[in-house]
Scaffold this motif. Structure first.
Motif, PDB file in Angstrom:
ATOM      1  N   ARG A 142       0.845  -1.193   0.000  1.00 21.12           N
ATOM      2  CA  ARG A 142       0.000   0.000   0.000  1.00 21.12           C
ATOM      3  C   ARG A 142       0.879   1.241   0.000  1.00 21.12           C
ATOM      4  NH1 ARG A 142      -1.545  -3.894   3.234  1.00 21.12           N
ATOM      5  NH2 ARG A 142      -3.620  -4.826   2.979  1.00 21.12           N
ATOM      6  N   PHE A 143       0.514   2.183  -0.823  1.00 18.41           N
ATOM      7  CA  PHE A 143       1.263   3.430  -0.862  1.00 18.41           C
ATOM      8  C   PHE A 143       0.328   4.570  -1.243  1.00 18.41           C
ATOM      9  CE2 PHE A 143       1.502   1.808  -5.196  1.00 18.41           C
ATOM     10  CZ  PHE A 143       1.338   2.939  -5.989  1.00 18.41           C
ATOM     11  N   THR A 144       0.802   5.782  -1.050  1.00 19.44           N
ATOM     12  CA  THR A 144       0.021   6.976  -1.358  1.00 19.44           C
ATOM     13  C   THR A 144       0.680   7.718  -2.501  1.00 19.44           C
ATOM     14  OG1 THR A 144      -0.698   7.171   0.933  1.00 19.44           O
ATOM     15  CG2 THR A 144      -0.897   9.139  -0.456  1.00 19.44           C
ATOM     16  N   SER A 145      -0.123   8.053  -3.503  1.00 18.71           N
ATOM     17  CA  SER A 145       0.361   8.803  -4.649  1.00 18.71           C
ATOM     18  C   SER A 145      -0.416  10.113  -4.739  1.00 18.71           C
ATOM     19  CB  SER A 145       0.194   7.978  -5.937  1.00 18.71           C
ATOM     20  OG  SER A 145       0.743   8.650  -7.041  1.00 18.71           O
ATOM     21  N   THR A 146      -0.150  10.869  -5.780  1.00 17.32           N
ATOM     22  CA  THR A 146      -0.811  12.158  -5.966  1.00 17.32           C
ATOM     23  C   THR A 146      -1.439  12.203  -7.351  1.00 17.32           C
ATOM     24  OG1 THR A 146       0.898  13.184  -4.601  1.00 17.32           O
ATOM     25  CG2 THR A 146      -0.486  14.658  -5.897  1.00 17.32           C
ATOM     26  N   ALA A 267      -1.650  19.515  -0.878  1.00 21.11           N
ATOM     27  CA  ALA A 267      -1.522  18.080  -1.090  1.00 21.11           C
ATOM     28  C   ALA A 267      -1.394  17.394   0.257  1.00 21.11           C
ATOM     29  CB  ALA A 267      -0.305  17.766  -1.969  1.00 21.11           C
ATOM     30  N   GLY A 268      -1.743  16.105   0.278  1.00 16.58           N
ATOM     31  CA  GLY A 268      -1.642  15.311   1.490  1.00 16.58           C
ATOM     32  C   GLY A 268      -2.985  14.709   1.865  1.00 16.58           C
ATOM     33  N   PRO A 269      -3.043  13.967   2.975  1.00 16.78           N
ATOM     34  CA  PRO A 269      -1.931  13.773   3.918  1.00 16.78           C
ATOM     35  C   PRO A 269      -0.909  12.772   3.410  1.00 16.78           C
ATOM     36  CG  PRO A 269      -3.837  12.521   4.627  1.00 16.78           C
ATOM     37  CD  PRO A 269      -4.278  13.297   3.423  1.00 16.78           C
ATOM     38  N   PHE A 270       0.364  13.005   3.815  1.00 17.25           N
ATOM     39  CA  PHE A 270       1.459  12.086   3.568  1.00 17.25           C
ATOM     40  C   PHE A 270       1.884  11.518   4.921  1.00 17.25           C
ATOM     41  CE2 PHE A 270       1.654  15.445   0.385  1.00 17.25           C
ATOM     42  CZ  PHE A 270       1.654  14.712  -0.809  1.00 17.25           C
ATOM     43  N   THR A 271       2.267  10.252   4.949  1.00 17.07           N
ATOM     44  CA  THR A 271       2.625   9.587   6.198  1.00 17.07           C
ATOM     45  C   THR A 271       4.140   9.447   6.310  1.00 17.07           C
ATOM     46  OG1 THR A 271       0.549   8.350   6.169  1.00 17.07           O
ATOM     47  CG2 THR A 271       2.291   7.538   7.616  1.00 17.07           C
ATOM     48  N   ALA A 272       4.684   9.907   7.422  1.00 13.98           N
ATOM     49  CA  ALA A 272       6.123   9.813   7.652  1.00 13.98           C
ATOM     50  C   ALA A 272       6.520   8.365   7.890  1.00 13.98           C
ATOM     51  CB  ALA A 272       6.521  10.673   8.853  1.00 13.98           C
ATOM     52  N   GLY A 273       7.714   8.017   7.458  1.00 11.84           N
ATOM     53  CA  GLY A 273       8.212   6.664   7.630  1.00 11.84           C
ATOM     54  C   GLY A 273       8.739   6.437   9.036  1.00 11.84           C
ATOM     55  N   THR A 274       9.325   5.272   9.238  1.00 12.10           N
ATOM     56  CA  THR A 274       9.798   4.905  10.571  1.00 12.10           C
ATOM     57  C   THR A 274      10.981   5.752  11.019  1.00 12.10           C
ATOM     58  OG1 THR A 274      11.205   3.199   9.572  1.00 12.10           O
ATOM     59  CG2 THR A 274       9.013   2.533  10.328  1.00 12.10           C
ATOM     60  N   SER A 275      11.623   6.451  10.087  1.00 10.30           N
ATOM     61  CA  SER A 275      12.725   7.343  10.442  1.00 10.30           C
ATOM     62  C   SER A 275      12.277   8.790  10.575  1.00 10.30           C
ATOM     63  CB  SER A 275      13.842   7.239   9.395  1.00 10.30           C
ATOM     64  OG  SER A 275      14.364   5.933   9.339  1.00 10.30           O
ATOM     65  N   ASP A 277      10.795  10.570   8.199  1.00  7.79           N
ATOM     66  CA  ASP A 277      10.951  11.308   6.952  1.00  7.79           C
ATOM     67  C   ASP A 277       9.756  11.063   6.052  1.00  7.79           C
ATOM     68  OD1 ASP A 277      11.534   8.657   6.571  1.00  7.79           O
ATOM     69  OD2 ASP A 277      12.992   9.012   4.988  1.00  7.79           O
ATOM     70  N   VAL A 278       9.538  11.968   5.125  1.00  9.19           N
ATOM     71  CA  VAL A 278       8.429  11.847   4.195  1.00  9.19           C
ATOM     72  C   VAL A 278       8.841  12.456   2.861  1.00  9.19           C
ATOM     73  CG1 VAL A 278       7.338  14.058   4.781  1.00  9.19           C
ATOM     74  CG2 VAL A 278       5.935  12.200   3.901  1.00  9.19           C
ATOM     75  N   ALA A 279       8.354  11.878   1.773  1.00 10.35           N
ATOM     76  CA  ALA A 279       8.574  12.402   0.431  1.00 10.35           C
ATOM     77  C   ALA A 279       7.225  12.505  -0.251  1.00 10.35           C
ATOM     78  CB  ALA A 279       9.513  11.495  -0.376  1.00 10.35           C
ATOM     79  N   GLY A 280       6.994  13.593  -0.947  1.00 10.05           N
ATOM     80  CA  GLY A 280       5.710  13.786  -1.607  1.00 10.05           C
ATOM     81  C   GLY A 280       5.817  14.694  -2.807  1.00 10.05           C
ATOM     82  N   MET A 281       4.673  14.956  -3.410  1.00  9.53           N
ATOM     83  CA  MET A 281       4.606  15.788  -4.602  1.00  9.53           C
ATOM     84  C   MET A 281       3.422  16.751  -4.493  1.00  9.53           C
ATOM     85  SD  MET A 281       5.360  13.022  -7.657  1.00  9.53           S
ATOM     86  CE  MET A 281       3.934  11.997  -7.209  1.00  9.53           C
ATOM     87  N   ILE A 282       3.565  17.906  -5.085  1.00 10.19           N
ATOM     88  CA  ILE A 282       2.482  18.880  -5.162  1.00 10.19           C
ATOM     89  C   ILE A 282       2.526  19.526  -6.539  1.00 10.19           C
ATOM     90  CG2 ILE A 282       3.917  20.683  -4.099  1.00 10.19           C
ATOM     91  CD1 ILE A 282       1.326  21.865  -2.932  1.00 10.19           C
TER      92      ILE A 282
END
Length: 370
Positions: A142-146, A267-275, A277-282
């Motif tokens: 499962r992942f989140t895209s834009t 844009a969002g929501p984006f979910t931060a990883g276990t470290s 950090d988060v990467a996304g696009m707008i």
């Protein structure tokens, strides 16, 4: 004699014309996970090896190919392909990542051999034969895209077929380099959890300081709040384009929202990883004025926020012309039309010579008869 000459003419013409459009071997991709098959774990990140063969390698050409993991609409008919009008975020979606050389490994850029953009390639360069080999990280099923409007879209690969996607980088559409290779997700073994490789004694124990996680995710412990560092990819900050960004210093599993200026885009929501950090696009609006703008990020769980200023370039139609779609079947950037013209011209010249030879033969025959 004349029949034999004409047969030879047809044979030569076939050879000449046959060399004008050499056959291009179809590109192929193989995916190898930890067990050697094209598979990944559904609830944890998996690093797979992606090997490509037979891709179009344009010497010193602009760009190259992207290697990503995601979903495509109608893979059997190929209507998702950019060369056929497919649109990212609509006809195909993939796990977002920055285009930096040191990104999270979820997006690989493989440059053409000798390309001016080779320094940016985190996946190396295509060989002259069109081969490559990269390591790609699949975050899970499962992942989140834009989408095209910048809205958050969830993709569940247990419900739709996902896989490794290759397509032209930097806006250069090339049908020869567009592929989709399915990847399946292995269910966890009975009686084990996705993190079964970690001893129970070493696993984080639930406590008041543990951030709630989505079902199936690995438990992680909240780290003390610090400064959130937000950065954007300057190469993508152009009006009318999708801009990528990254943020670090968040709480693991925390959801964040991003907003452009006073809300012209979000844009969002984006979910931060276990470290954390988060990467996304707008997506930057096409009518966005060139100059300095602000990107605001807000963390939902902690309420912390940060803002960064960045420069936006105006949409450059001249620049777009430089990365116009490459004609399918062009393996070395040559002018196929020129080869066809050359072959046709050679055939016509050969026909004229044979016709003159036959005419001279008839003249000599007539003279002898007289």
């Amino acid at each position: 004699m004349s029949r034999r000459i004409l047969a030879a003419l047809l044979l030569v013409a076939g050879v000449v014309l046959g060399t004008t459009a050499p056959a291009h071997a179809a590109a192929s991709v193989s995916v190898s996970g930890p067990d050697g098959s094209a598979s990944a774990a559904p609830d944890t990140a998996t690093t797979v090896t992606v090997s490509g063969r037979g891709f179009t390698a344009i010497k010193a050409g602009f760009g190259g190919i992207y290697v990503a993991f995601g979903w495509v609409a109608d893979p059997s008919r190929g209507t998702w392909r950019p060369s056929r009008g497919g649109i990212t975020g609509e006809d195909y979606r993939y796990v977002p990542d920055t285009e930096d050389r040191e990104n999270a490994g979820r997006l690989r850029y493989v440059a053409f051999p000798g390309s001016s953009t080779a320094a940016e390639a985190n996946g190396g360069a295509l060989s002259e034969a069109g081969d490559f080999r990269v390591q790609l990280t699949i975050p899970g099923a499962r992942f989140t895209s834009t989408d095209r409007s910048g809205a958050n879209v969830a993709v569940d690969c247990t419900e739709v077929q996902c896989g490794v996607i290759t397509f032209g980088a930097h806006g250069v559409a090339n049908a020869d380099n567009e592929t989709f290779t399915p990847v399946r997700f292995n269910a966890p073994a009975s009686g084990t959890s996705p993190s079964s490789t970690t001893d129970e004694a070493d696993a984080p124990q639930p406590s008041a300081a543990t951030t709630p996680q989505p079902p199936g995710a690995q438990p992680v412990t909240t780290v003390p709040d610090g400064d959130i560092r937000l950065s954007i990819d300057a190469a993508t900050s152009m009006a009318g384009r999708v801009m990528t960004f990254t943020a670090v210093g968040l709480r693991p599993g925390e959801q964040v929202l991003v907003r452009l200026d006073d809300g012209v885009a979000a844009a969002g929501p984006f979910t931060a990883g276990t470290s954390g950090d988060v990467a996304g696009m707008i997506e930057l609006p096409g009518d966005l004025a060139a100059g300095t703008h602000e990107l605001h990020l807000t963390a939902a769980a902690s309420g912390r926020a940060t803002t960064t200023n960045f420069a936006v370039r105006a949409g450059d139609t001249a620049g777009d012309a430089e990365v116009a779609p490459v004609a399918s079947g062009s393996s070395d950037g040559g002018d196929i039309a020129g080869w066809i013209f050359l072959g046709a011209s050679g055939t016509v010249l050969l026909a004229v010579l044979v016709w003159r030879l036959l005419a001279m033969r008839r003249t000599r025959t007539t003279g002898v008869a007289a």
